[in-house]
Design a protein around this motif. Structure first.
Motif, PDB file in Angstrom:
ATOM      1  N   LYS A   1     -11.126   2.358  26.163  1.00  0.00           N
ATOM      2  CA  LYS A   1     -11.983   1.442  26.938  1.00  0.00           C
ATOM      3  C   LYS A   1     -12.523   0.147  26.117  1.00  0.00           C
ATOM      4  N   GLY A   2     -11.771  -0.334  25.284  1.00  0.00           N
ATOM      5  CA  GLY A   2     -12.343  -1.557  24.707  1.00  0.00           C
ATOM      6  C   GLY A   2     -13.015  -1.423  23.669  1.00  0.00           C
ATOM      7  N   GLN A   3     -13.407  -0.139  22.995  1.00  0.00           N
ATOM      8  CA  GLN A   3     -14.328   0.044  22.229  1.00  0.00           C
ATOM      9  C   GLN A   3     -13.837   0.703  20.919  1.00  0.00           C
ATOM     10  N   PRO A   4     -14.108   0.220  19.721  1.00  0.00           N
ATOM     11  CA  PRO A   4     -13.597   0.946  18.580  1.00  0.00           C
ATOM     12  C   PRO A   4     -14.160   2.153  18.295  1.00  0.00           C
ATOM     13  N   VAL A   5     -13.120   3.218  17.938  1.00  0.00           N
ATOM     14  CA  VAL A   5     -13.542   4.424  17.530  1.00  0.00           C
ATOM     15  C   VAL A   5     -12.986   4.861  16.115  1.00  0.00           C
ATOM     16  N   PRO A   6     -13.749   4.849  15.230  1.00  0.00           N
ATOM     17  CA  PRO A   6     -13.279   5.113  13.606  1.00  0.00           C
ATOM     18  C   PRO A   6     -12.725   6.482  13.739  1.00  0.00           C
ATOM     19  N   LEU A   7     -11.415   6.914  13.036  1.00  0.00           N
ATOM     20  CA  LEU A   7     -10.766   7.849  12.813  1.00  0.00           C
ATOM     21  C   LEU A   7     -10.935   8.518  11.343  1.00  0.00           C
ATOM     22  N   PHE A   8     -10.043   7.846  10.417  1.00  0.00           N
ATOM     23  CA  PHE A   8     -10.095   8.428   9.265  1.00  0.00           C
ATOM     24  C   PHE A   8      -9.340   7.273   8.350  1.00  0.00           C
ATOM     25  N   GLN A   9      -9.839   7.358   6.841  1.00  0.00           N
ATOM     26  CA  GLN A   9      -9.365   6.534   5.882  1.00  0.00           C
ATOM     27  C   GLN A   9      -8.468   7.462   4.981  1.00  0.00           C
ATOM     28  N   SER A  10      -7.619   6.909   4.144  1.00  0.00           N
ATOM     29  CA  SER A  10      -6.705   7.525   3.224  1.00  0.00           C
ATOM     30  C   SER A  10      -5.646   8.278   3.857  1.00  0.00           C
ATOM     31  N   ALA A  11      -4.522   8.347   3.145  1.00  0.00           N
ATOM     32  CA  ALA A  11      -3.382   9.438   3.519  1.00  0.00           C
ATOM     33  C   ALA A  11      -3.861  10.766   3.778  1.00  0.00           C
ATOM     34  N   LEU A  12      -3.717  11.461   4.784  1.00  0.00           N
ATOM     35  CA  LEU A  12      -4.082  12.764   5.101  1.00  0.00           C
ATOM     36  C   LEU A  12      -2.718  13.697   5.581  1.00  0.00           C
ATOM     37  N   PRO A  13      -2.863  14.795   5.207  1.00  0.00           N
ATOM     38  CA  PRO A  13      -1.726  15.777   5.728  1.00  0.00           C
ATOM     39  C   PRO A  13      -1.645  15.889   7.185  1.00  0.00           C
ATOM     40  N   GLU A  14      -0.625  16.060   7.731  1.00  0.00           N
ATOM     41  CA  GLU A  14      -0.035  16.181   9.105  1.00  0.00           C
ATOM     42  C   GLU A  14      -0.982  16.878   9.822  1.00  0.00           C
TER      43      GLU A  14
ATOM     44  N   CYS B   1       0.738  -1.084   0.152  1.00  0.00           N
ATOM     45  CA  CYS B   1       0.083   0.139   0.072  1.00  0.00           C
ATOM     46  C   CYS B   1       1.028   1.269   0.037  1.00  0.00           C
ATOM     47  N   GLU B   2       1.038   1.807  -1.252  1.00  0.00           N
ATOM     48  CA  GLU B   2       1.871   3.083  -0.984  1.00  0.00           C
ATOM     49  C   GLU B   2       1.102   4.280  -0.355  1.00  0.00           C
ATOM     50  N   PRO B   3      -0.051   4.729  -0.303  1.00  0.00           N
ATOM     51  CA  PRO B   3      -0.512   5.710   0.710  1.00  0.00           C
ATOM     52  C   PRO B   3      -0.164   5.415   1.947  1.00  0.00           C
ATOM     53  N   CYS B   4      -0.062   3.994   2.425  1.00  0.00           N
ATOM     54  CA  CYS B   4       0.322   3.766   3.743  1.00  0.00           C
ATOM     55  C   CYS B   4       1.536   4.170   4.140  1.00  0.00           C
ATOM     56  N   LYS B   5       2.549   4.008   3.052  1.00  0.00           N
ATOM     57  CA  LYS B   5       4.077   4.385   3.459  1.00  0.00           C
ATOM     58  C   LYS B   5       4.230   5.983   3.425  1.00  0.00           C
ATOM     59  N   GLN B   6       3.120   6.746   3.134  1.00  0.00           N
ATOM     60  CA  GLN B   6       3.145   8.144   3.209  1.00  0.00           C
ATOM     61  C   GLN B   6       2.361   8.430   4.582  1.00  0.00           C
ATOM     62  N   LEU B   7       1.378   7.584   5.051  1.00  0.00           N
ATOM     63  CA  LEU B   7       0.655   8.066   6.213  1.00  0.00           C
ATOM     64  C   LEU B   7       1.555   7.515   7.432  1.00  0.00           C
ATOM     65  N   SER B   8       1.843   6.459   7.501  1.00  0.00           N
ATOM     66  CA  SER B   8       2.549   5.764   8.619  1.00  0.00           C
ATOM     67  C   SER B   8       3.531   6.633   9.266  1.00  0.00           C
ATOM     68  N   PRO B   9       4.464   6.874   8.565  1.00  0.00           N
ATOM     69  CA  PRO B   9       5.407   7.911   9.421  1.00  0.00           C
ATOM     70  C   PRO B   9       4.758   9.111  10.018  1.00  0.00           C
ATOM     71  N   ILE B  10       3.663   9.930   9.532  1.00  0.00           N
ATOM     72  CA  ILE B  10       3.235  10.732   9.904  1.00  0.00           C
ATOM     73  C   ILE B  10       2.577  10.619  11.625  1.00  0.00           C
ATOM     74  N   ILE B  11       1.728   9.171  11.350  1.00  0.00           N
ATOM     75  CA  ILE B  11       1.117   9.027  12.428  1.00  0.00           C
ATOM     76  C   ILE B  11       2.195   8.639  13.505  1.00  0.00           C
ATOM     77  N   GLU B  12       3.139   7.792  13.313  1.00  0.00           N
ATOM     78  CA  GLU B  12       4.234   7.620  14.132  1.00  0.00           C
ATOM     79  C   GLU B  12       4.978   8.673  14.820  1.00  0.00           C
ATOM     80  N   ARG B  13       5.171   9.863  13.986  1.00  0.00           N
ATOM     81  CA  ARG B  13       5.974  11.062  14.655  1.00  0.00           C
ATOM     82  C   ARG B  13       4.748  11.681  15.379  1.00  0.00           C
ATOM     83  N   LEU B  14       3.508  11.821  15.047  1.00  0.00           N
ATOM     84  CA  LEU B  14       2.678  12.591  15.840  1.00  0.00           C
ATOM     85  C   LEU B  14       2.408  11.857  17.065  1.00  0.00           C
TER      86      LEU B  14
END
Length: 319
Positions: free
Chosen positions: A137-150, A86-99
């Motif tokens: 608290k054990g419950q899923p919370v949807p956040l977002f899909q796709s590669a977003l800017p930081e 997944c190419e968009p994943c490679k763009q997004l993952s470093p942003i999430i990790e850093r934040l």
């Protein structure tokens, strides 16, 4: 057994609502001491709000997923669902990790390779990646899909922390028994502008942050400081105070003097000055004074003794 029934039973073991009660952190170990394995309370200094984790960012699989659910009772867990192709994943993952790392342990990030863990993908109902969800608290919370800017990713994480706080999830993660590193400035560009005396730029950046995340306390604090600094540029605090003392009914002079008194370390007198005028004013003048008092509250912080006392006096003056 029918293969579809067997698969259904396996999937049930990964349902978030099902695992919610299986491996929750206990308040104490059998010997009565805090601390222990990942996901349990206790850490450096036996802080009851600390949760031991292997790292702030780590990989998770089906075998370790229940531990992540347990941690979410104390610290919000962000889940990054990704795959190598997944190419968009490679763009997004470093942003999430850093934040996530920048929050100083108030969030942790669990990374799920969906190719290696298809049952986790099914448990979250994810049909496409990148996909970012959270567990509180054990419950899923949807956040977002796709590669977003930081900035947009940060806005989602800020809202997640607000939601977690409203549900009593206010712990922090401790790595390898050490106290978490202090988080850096939440808005580094705005803080840098503030430190250089560029109050207009700082004010603009803090306002943009608040537009994206209205509950951002750091942005509120920064905006109040920027406004105070801009108002006092090239002003002599002693002259401002003297001018207000000479004409106690002058609304603008009183606000300027209160700014100077807060910066000069006399917030109690600043609030007394403004609230005394609030009692005698009406309409736009009264509202202008009220807003200035609230802005100075933000500058000083809710824990300041002068703020606590003035808040009560303000309520009496208004009502």
């Amino acid at each position: 057994m029918d293969p579809s029934q067997e698969n259904s039973q396996q999937n049930q073991g990964l349902d978030l609502s099902a695992v919610r009660s299986k491996n929750l952190p206990t308040e104490q170990q059998p010997d009565g001491q805090t601390g222990g394995p990942a996901g349990q309370p206790g850490g450096a200094g036996q802080d009851p709000n600390a949760v031991n984790v292997p790292a702030l960012v780590f990989d998770v699989d089906e075998a370790s997923f229940n531990d992540v659910v347990a941690i979410s009772d104390r610290v919000p867990v962000v889940i990054d669902l990704w795959a190598e192709w997944c190419e968009p994943c490679k763009q997004l993952s470093p942003i999430i990790e850093r934040l996530v790392s920048s929050y100083g342990g108030r969030l942790i990030l669990a990374k799920v390779d969906v190719d290696a863990n298809p049952r986790l993908q099914q448990a979250f109902g994810v049909q496409s990646i990148p996909n970012v969800v959270a567990i509180v608290k054990g419950q899923p919370v949807p956040l977002f899909q796709s590669a977003l800017p930081e900035p947009q990713v940060k806005a989602y994480l800020d809202e997640l922390l607000k939601l977690a706080g409203e549900n009593g999830v206010t712990g922090h993660a401790v790595v390898a028994g050490a106290e978490p590193e202090p988080a850096g400035p939440a808005h580094p560009e705005a803080e840098e502008a503030l430190s250089k005396g560029d109050f207009d730029t700082a004010e603009s950046l803090f306002k943009a942050a608040l537009a994206a995340s209205p509950a951002d306390d750091e942005a509120k604090f920064g905006l109040a400081r920027a406004g105070l600094g801009r108002r006092l540029i090239d002003q002599d605090p002693a002259q401002l105070i003297a001018a207000a003392d000479a004409n106690p009914r002058d609304i603008e002079a009183a606000k300027a003097a209160a700014d100077a008194e807060v910066v000069g370390g006399d917030p109690a007198h600043a609030f007394t000055r403004l609230i005394a005028l609030i009692r005698t004013c009406a309409g736009d003048e009264k509202e202008s004074l009220r807003l200035r008092v609230l802005e100075l509250f933000e500058v000083l912080g809710a824990d300041d003794p002068a703020v606590a006392k003035a808040r009560t006096a303000l309520m009496r003056a208004l009502f």
